[in-house]
Design a protein around this motif. Structure first.
Motif, PDB file in Angstrom:
ATOM      1  N   THR A 145      -4.376  -2.619  11.398  1.00 33.84           N
ATOM      2  CA  THR A 145      -4.819  -3.122  10.105  1.00 33.84           C
ATOM      3  C   THR A 145      -5.512  -4.749   9.841  1.00 33.84           C
ATOM      4  O   THR A 145      -5.478  -5.070   8.762  1.00 33.84           O
ATOM      5  CB  THR A 145      -3.376  -3.185   9.080  1.00 33.84           C
ATOM      6  OG1 THR A 145      -2.323  -3.743   9.915  1.00 33.84           O
ATOM      7  CG2 THR A 145      -3.123  -1.802   8.707  1.00 33.84           C
TER       8      THR A 145
ATOM      9  N   ARG B  75     -13.151  -3.685   1.859  1.00 34.13           N
ATOM     10  CA  ARG B  75     -13.670  -3.122   2.960  1.00 34.13           C
ATOM     11  C   ARG B  75     -14.094  -4.215   4.018  1.00 34.13           C
ATOM     12  O   ARG B  75     -14.390  -5.163   3.768  1.00 34.13           O
ATOM     13  CB  ARG B  75     -14.896  -2.380   2.721  1.00 34.13           C
ATOM     14  CG  ARG B  75     -14.828  -0.936   1.983  1.00 34.13           C
ATOM     15  CD  ARG B  75     -15.798  -0.197   1.623  1.00 34.13           C
ATOM     16  NE  ARG B  75     -15.677   0.983   0.852  1.00 34.13           N
ATOM     17  CZ  ARG B  75     -15.291   2.218   1.534  1.00 34.13           C
ATOM     18  NH1 ARG B  75     -14.864   2.277   2.837  1.00 34.13           N
ATOM     19  NH2 ARG B  75     -15.056   3.032   0.653  1.00 34.13           N
TER      20      ARG B  75
ATOM     21  N   GLU C  88      -2.677   1.510  12.323  1.00 29.88           N
ATOM     22  CA  GLU C  88      -3.412   2.369  11.321  1.00 29.88           C
ATOM     23  C   GLU C  88      -4.863   1.975  11.275  1.00 29.88           C
ATOM     24  O   GLU C  88      -5.173   0.688  11.318  1.00 29.88           O
ATOM     25  CB  GLU C  88      -2.678   2.272  10.074  1.00 29.88           C
ATOM     26  CG  GLU C  88      -1.165   2.811   9.870  1.00 29.88           C
ATOM     27  CD  GLU C  88      -0.488   2.336   8.724  1.00 29.88           C
ATOM     28  OE1 GLU C  88       0.500   2.824   8.245  1.00 29.88           O
ATOM     29  OE2 GLU C  88      -1.123   1.627   7.888  1.00 29.88           O
ATOM     30  N   ASP C  89      -5.506   2.931  11.168  1.00 29.38           N
ATOM     31  CA  ASP C  89      -7.075   2.881  10.988  1.00 29.38           C
ATOM     32  C   ASP C  89      -7.622   2.522   9.653  1.00 29.38           C
ATOM     33  O   ASP C  89      -7.444   3.556   8.817  1.00 29.38           O
ATOM     34  CB  ASP C  89      -7.866   4.070  11.603  1.00 29.38           C
ATOM     35  CG  ASP C  89      -9.103   3.997  11.896  1.00 29.38           C
ATOM     36  OD1 ASP C  89      -9.655   2.687  11.333  1.00 29.38           O
ATOM     37  OD2 ASP C  89      -9.829   4.547  12.576  1.00 29.38           O
ATOM     38  N   PRO C  90      -7.865   1.340   9.251  1.00 32.91           N
ATOM     39  CA  PRO C  90      -8.365   1.179   7.918  1.00 32.91           C
ATOM     40  C   PRO C  90      -9.770   1.821   7.806  1.00 32.91           C
ATOM     41  O   PRO C  90      -9.919   1.977   6.472  1.00 32.91           O
ATOM     42  CB  PRO C  90      -8.469  -0.507   7.765  1.00 32.91           C
ATOM     43  CG  PRO C  90      -8.457  -0.714   9.092  1.00 32.91           C
ATOM     44  CD  PRO C  90      -7.814   0.265  10.064  1.00 32.91           C
ATOM     45  N   TYR C  91     -10.378   2.052   8.856  1.00 31.45           N
ATOM     46  CA  TYR C  91     -11.681   2.700   8.569  1.00 31.45           C
ATOM     47  C   TYR C  91     -11.602   4.395   8.294  1.00 31.45           C
ATOM     48  O   TYR C  91     -12.427   4.913   8.037  1.00 31.45           O
ATOM     49  CB  TYR C  91     -12.694   2.633   9.815  1.00 31.45           C
ATOM     50  CG  TYR C  91     -12.894   1.239  10.309  1.00 31.45           C
ATOM     51  CD1 TYR C  91     -14.220   0.637   9.931  1.00 31.45           C
ATOM     52  CD2 TYR C  91     -11.970   0.686  11.109  1.00 31.45           C
ATOM     53  CE1 TYR C  91     -14.448  -0.498  10.132  1.00 31.45           C
ATOM     54  CE2 TYR C  91     -12.420  -1.019  11.324  1.00 31.45           C
ATOM     55  CZ  TYR C  91     -13.714  -1.509  10.922  1.00 31.45           C
ATOM     56  OH  TYR C  91     -13.902  -2.730  11.270  1.00 31.45           O
TER      57      TYR C  91
ATOM     58  N   ARG D   2       0.782  -1.052  -0.059  1.00 29.95           N
ATOM     59  CA  ARG D   2      -0.214   0.183  -0.082  1.00 29.95           C
ATOM     60  C   ARG D   2       0.828   1.213  -0.067  1.00 29.95           C
ATOM     61  O   ARG D   2       1.651   1.547   0.888  1.00 29.95           O
ATOM     62  CB  ARG D   2      -0.794   0.096   1.210  1.00 29.95           C
ATOM     63  CG  ARG D   2      -2.103   1.039   1.168  1.00 29.95           C
ATOM     64  CD  ARG D   2      -3.052   0.871   2.355  1.00 29.95           C
ATOM     65  NE  ARG D   2      -2.298   1.720   3.437  1.00 29.95           N
ATOM     66  CZ  ARG D   2      -2.312   3.040   3.522  1.00 29.95           C
ATOM     67  NH1 ARG D   2      -2.961   3.950   2.372  1.00 29.95           N
ATOM     68  NH2 ARG D   2      -1.558   3.738   4.326  1.00 29.95           N
TER      69      ARG D   2
ATOM     70  N   ASN E 192      -9.038   5.858   6.365  1.00 29.21           N
ATOM     71  CA  ASN E 192      -7.861   5.807   5.194  1.00 29.21           C
ATOM     72  C   ASN E 192      -6.505   5.970   5.876  1.00 29.21           C
ATOM     73  O   ASN E 192      -5.517   6.453   5.430  1.00 29.21           O
ATOM     74  CB  ASN E 192      -7.803   7.180   4.684  1.00 29.21           C
ATOM     75  CG  ASN E 192      -6.985   7.189   3.127  1.00 29.21           C
ATOM     76  OD1 ASN E 192      -7.201   6.294   2.778  1.00 29.21           O
ATOM     77  ND2 ASN E 192      -6.423   8.390   2.827  1.00 29.21           N
ATOM     78  N   PHE E 193      -6.337   4.677   6.659  1.00 22.81           N
ATOM     79  CA  PHE E 193      -5.181   4.180   7.411  1.00 22.81           C
ATOM     80  C   PHE E 193      -4.267   5.285   8.041  1.00 22.81           C
ATOM     81  O   PHE E 193      -3.094   5.332   8.068  1.00 22.81           O
ATOM     82  CB  PHE E 193      -4.175   3.433   6.338  1.00 22.81           C
ATOM     83  CG  PHE E 193      -4.664   2.275   5.829  1.00 22.81           C
ATOM     84  CD1 PHE E 193      -4.512   1.125   6.194  1.00 22.81           C
ATOM     85  CD2 PHE E 193      -5.514   2.628   4.610  1.00 22.81           C
ATOM     86  CE1 PHE E 193      -5.103   0.055   5.586  1.00 22.81           C
ATOM     87  CE2 PHE E 193      -6.220   1.191   3.961  1.00 22.81           C
ATOM     88  CZ  PHE E 193      -5.860   0.051   4.764  1.00 22.81           C
TER      89      PHE E 193
ATOM     90  N   ARG F 252      -6.761   0.824  16.908  1.00 22.58           N
ATOM     91  CA  ARG F 252      -7.320   0.529  15.443  1.00 22.58           C
ATOM     92  C   ARG F 252      -6.144  -0.091  14.830  1.00 22.58           C
ATOM     93  O   ARG F 252      -4.903   0.309  14.971  1.00 22.58           O
ATOM     94  CB  ARG F 252      -8.215   1.247  14.549  1.00 22.58           C
ATOM     95  CG  ARG F 252      -9.114   1.862  15.078  1.00 22.58           C
ATOM     96  CD  ARG F 252     -10.251   0.750  15.020  1.00 22.58           C
ATOM     97  NE  ARG F 252     -11.712   1.234  15.678  1.00 22.58           N
ATOM     98  CZ  ARG F 252     -12.603   2.041  15.225  1.00 22.58           C
ATOM     99  NH1 ARG F 252     -12.792   2.517  14.065  1.00 22.58           N
ATOM    100  NH2 ARG F 252     -13.539   2.213  15.987  1.00 22.58           N
TER     101      ARG F 252
ATOM    102  N   LEU G 186      -7.955  -0.733  -3.322  1.00 22.33           N
ATOM    103  CA  LEU G 186      -8.624  -0.014  -2.153  1.00 22.33           C
ATOM    104  C   LEU G 186      -9.374   1.380  -2.674  1.00 22.33           C
ATOM    105  O   LEU G 186     -10.292   1.612  -2.195  1.00 22.33           O
ATOM    106  CB  LEU G 186      -7.445   0.567  -1.039  1.00 22.33           C
ATOM    107  CG  LEU G 186      -6.884  -0.684  -0.320  1.00 22.33           C
ATOM    108  CD1 LEU G 186      -5.436  -0.441   0.336  1.00 22.33           C
ATOM    109  CD2 LEU G 186      -7.807  -0.859   0.924  1.00 22.33           C
TER     110      LEU G 186
ATOM    111  N   LEU H   7      -8.067  -5.416   7.267  1.00 24.95           N
ATOM    112  CA  LEU H   7      -7.560  -5.525   5.784  1.00 24.95           C
ATOM    113  C   LEU H   7      -7.368  -6.691   5.424  1.00 24.95           C
ATOM    114  O   LEU H   7      -7.602  -7.361   4.347  1.00 24.95           O
ATOM    115  CB  LEU H   7      -6.377  -4.540   5.585  1.00 24.95           C
ATOM    116  CG  LEU H   7      -5.842  -4.417   4.328  1.00 24.95           C
ATOM    117  CD1 LEU H   7      -6.833  -4.090   3.036  1.00 24.95           C
ATOM    118  CD2 LEU H   7      -4.697  -3.693   4.284  1.00 24.95           C
TER     119      LEU H   7
END
Lengths: 167, 505
Positions: free
Chosen positions: B424, B457, B348-351, B239, B353-354, B422, B451, B427
């Motif tokens: 990953t 998601r 990192e918060d995948p909810y 990513r 945008n990381f 949060r 993504l 993901l």
């Protein structure tokens, strides 16, 4: 006890009754028999409809809960019906008025991308916060006009600190 | 001191987080005393509590702690450390630091400073690789004189090609050209964009690889001149150029290609006099041709997948090489056994945008059981700060084949609990549902592409949609009862009144 639970993008009436060792819970039109125990700390084990589920429950205050099941995280709000109705009336008035955007994480202000009074569209970057060697753009969540910018370049902010106003 | 063995008694680990823990583990297994360093916020960190000794190195900011090369070398000397292990990141590929260690008489556990410097320069390393017969992406090096030269050069390497600004970076002055009739316009556009961005309109041509894979070869070299390949890792899932999931072997690898790629990697390492552990990165295109990308002159984050399929301990090997010990026969014919995956668990918060997700790890339960390994740098109750890389832990799994490894990864992620911040993890759970990933049909842009298309998601687990409502409602009733039980009546009434007023305001 009758409650309103906001979840899955809607509000359901939820009726909770203790029946000996189990809970009888009606969510909307569906009845459940739930055995809920604390495993440790914030971890709960729920036995319901023939299956066992391990979840983690965090109370964020004000009837707001975060329910996590490994990767899946869900935010919900539980209120008594009166408070729920009062909140809705309050929310209807508050709509369209000014909003103060807060930092959702601690960091350092690495850039200010617009000036006070600038018109922005939803998704436009307003500030850049730097944390963990990464820069993160703080975007306008809706169309509007940027009011006062409450932080300066290089300033350290904590999670929850006000950043700017969006009118 | 090639050829002479010299035992190590104490090693300073010049890093933090999971890789410091990994190195301390190897040291303990070898009976070598492990010394950690820590910045102010890391005093309670996992490396410190697992180390035999620990020393403060400065303030939170990396520049004032883990990057203080001179202070770290001086500390090593003061505490009588025979060697320094730099891990990855921080000072790991700093040739000057390696040279400073040598001057101070402290062994640097890694390649010679000269090899590191040679591989550190993109242009220099490309030139060296070409001379050593290692395939590099055709093109580059020379700026184009004019359109005619561009056309004949593009013809010679074949379309599609990429025009790139010589002074470039960040995608500015870059133009992809599919066929000869597009070249003139693209050449003009790239030049004017390069001039506007860098005040330098020189551009060069490179072959454009269509949806390439990122494959890399782990090499080890001893100080007697023996260099071996430990096989490949597939690292195509990235990513924004950051690796996220790795596996070994690559789903597209054949014994013949492994042989050729391994030999090319060994030639690359030999060309710069490489010793110790290193990784040669290649791009593999759809036609099966591969090209040198760069060499990472250090231990890689993803080394555990190679350890799983080879049964070797790469960090131990690094330390033995640094002692002057020759690579034994177990390194001669290394063939992968079974299949391994690594997922990098980032804060990192995948909810969102990381975005970084620092905070206290309220709850932590690592997965366990057959074929599961966790390399973590944190523990339950630990605080994840904003100061450093967000990598919390690496979860690696092994299975007899790719299918079993995938099933184990799925199972391990289901057991894992990280609460308070949060990560990953969602993901990876979404990836396990993705057909392309399951088939091993990967390329380096796949993750960013999916993504940005809104794929991958986190999905609500299908089994019980009302689960969250049930859990929260029961909790709320119990909580309300608890508060009522401990509050004196007068206060409770006032609290209710306030609540009503707040609600109605």
């Amino acid at each position: 006890m009758k409650l309103i639970v906001e979840h899955r993008g809607r509000a359901d009436e939820v009726v909770v009754d203790r029946q000996g060792e189990v809970w009888l819970v009606r969510v909307g039109e569906t009845d459940y028999e739930v055995d809920a125990v604390t495993v440790a700390g914030t971890a709960r084990s729920l036995r319901v409809a023939g299956s066992q589920y391990e979840v983690d429950l965090a109370h964020l205050g004000d009837g707001r809960y975060e329910v996590s099941r490994g990767g899946w995280v869900e935010e919900l709000r539980v209120q008594d019906p009166l408070a729920y109705l009062a909140g809705r009336a309050h929310g209807a008035v508050a709509e369209d008025s000014s909003q103060t955007v807060t930092a959702y994480m601690p960091g350092r202000v690495a850039a200010v991308l617009v000036e006070e009074g600038a018109r922005v569209a939803a998704g436009d970057g307003v500030l850049v916060l730097e944390a963990m060697k990464m820069e993160n753009e703080i975007q306008a969540e809706r169309d509007g006009v940027v009011g006062r910018i409450l932080v300066g370049l290089g300033e350290a902010v904590e999670g929850g600190d006000p950043l700017f106003e969006l009118d | 001191m090639p050829g002479r063995e010299r035992p190590l008694r104490k090693v300073l680990v010049a890093n933090r987080g999971e890789i410091a823990v990994r190195i301390l583990r190897a040291l303990r297994e070898m009976g070598i005393r492990g010394a950690a360093i820590y910045s102010e916020p890391d005093r309670r960190g996992l490396p410190v509590v697992l180390a035999d000794e620990a020393h403060p190195i400065g303030a939170a900011a990396s520049a004032e702690s883990y990057l203080r090369a001179a202070a770290i070398v001086e500390l090593a000397r003061q505490i009588g450390a025979d060697a320094v292990h730099p891990g990855y990141g921080f000072l790991a590929e700093n040739a000057e630091f390696a040279a400073m260690c040598a001057t101070a008489g402290v062994t640097f556990i890694g390649p010679p400073a000269e090899a590191m410097a040679a591989m550190g320069s993109k242009i220099e390393s490309r030139r060296l690789m070409r001379a050593a017969g290692v395939p590099v992406v055709p093109g580059g090096e020379e700026a184009l004189a004019d359109l005619d030269q561009a056309a004949s050069f593009a013809e010679s390497i074949g379309y599609p090609v990429m025009l790139k600004a010589a002074a470039g970076g960040g995608g500015k002055g870059m133009r992809r050209v599919e066929a000869a009739d597009q070249l003139a316009a693209a050449y003009r556009a790239a030049r004017s964009e390069a001039r506007a961005s860098f005040a330098d309109d020189r551009v060069y041509i490179e072959k454009f690889l269509v949806r390439p894979r990122h494959l890399e070869i782990q090499v080890l070299g001893d100080t007697q001149g023996k260099l071996v390949s430990l096989g490949e890792r597939e690292c195509s899932l990235q990513r924004r150029h950051q690796k996220v999931v790795e596996e070994a072997p690559s789903p597209v690898m054949t014994p013949e290609l492994r042989q050729r790629m391994g030999e090319a990697a060994v030639r690359a390492a030999a060309a710069v006099g490489y010793t110790n552990a290193g990784t040669v990165e290649f791009m593999l295109d759809a036609s099966g041709d591969f090209y040198f990308l760069e060499m990472n002159a250090r231990l890689q984050v993803e080394h555990p997948v190679t350890e799983w399929v080879t049964g070797l301990d790469i960090v131990r090997a690094q330390i033995e090489i640094a002692c002057g010990k020759p690579l034994g026969p177990e390194f001669d014919t290394v063939e992968p056994r079974g299949h391994a995956f690594e997922v990098r668990i980032y804060a990192e918060d995948p909810y969102r945008n990381f975005a970084p997700s620092p905070g206290r790890l309220r709850r932590l339960r690592w997965p366990d059981g057959p074929g599961v390994r966790v390399d973590a740098g944190v523990y339950e109750g630990d605080e994840v700060t904003i100061h450093y890389d967000p990598l919390l832990a690496k979860l690696t799994v092994w299975g007899g084949d790719r299918g079993q490894a995938l099933a184990r990864l799925d199972r391990a992620l289901a057991e894992l609990r990280i609460e308070g911040i949060r990560t990953t993890v969602p993901l990876f759970q979404a990836l396990l549902e993705d057909d392309d990933f399951r088939r091993g049909d990967l390329d380096i842009e796949m993750l960013d592409r999916k993504l940005s298309n809104g794929e991958l998601r986190a999905e609500r687990p299908a089994e019980l949609a009302d689960l969250g409502a049930l859990a929260a409602a029961v909790e709320h009733v119990e909580r309300t009862a608890r508060i009522a039980a401990v509050s004196p009546p007068a206060r409770r009434d006032r609290w209710r009144q306030t609540a009503r007023r707040e609600g109605l305001r």
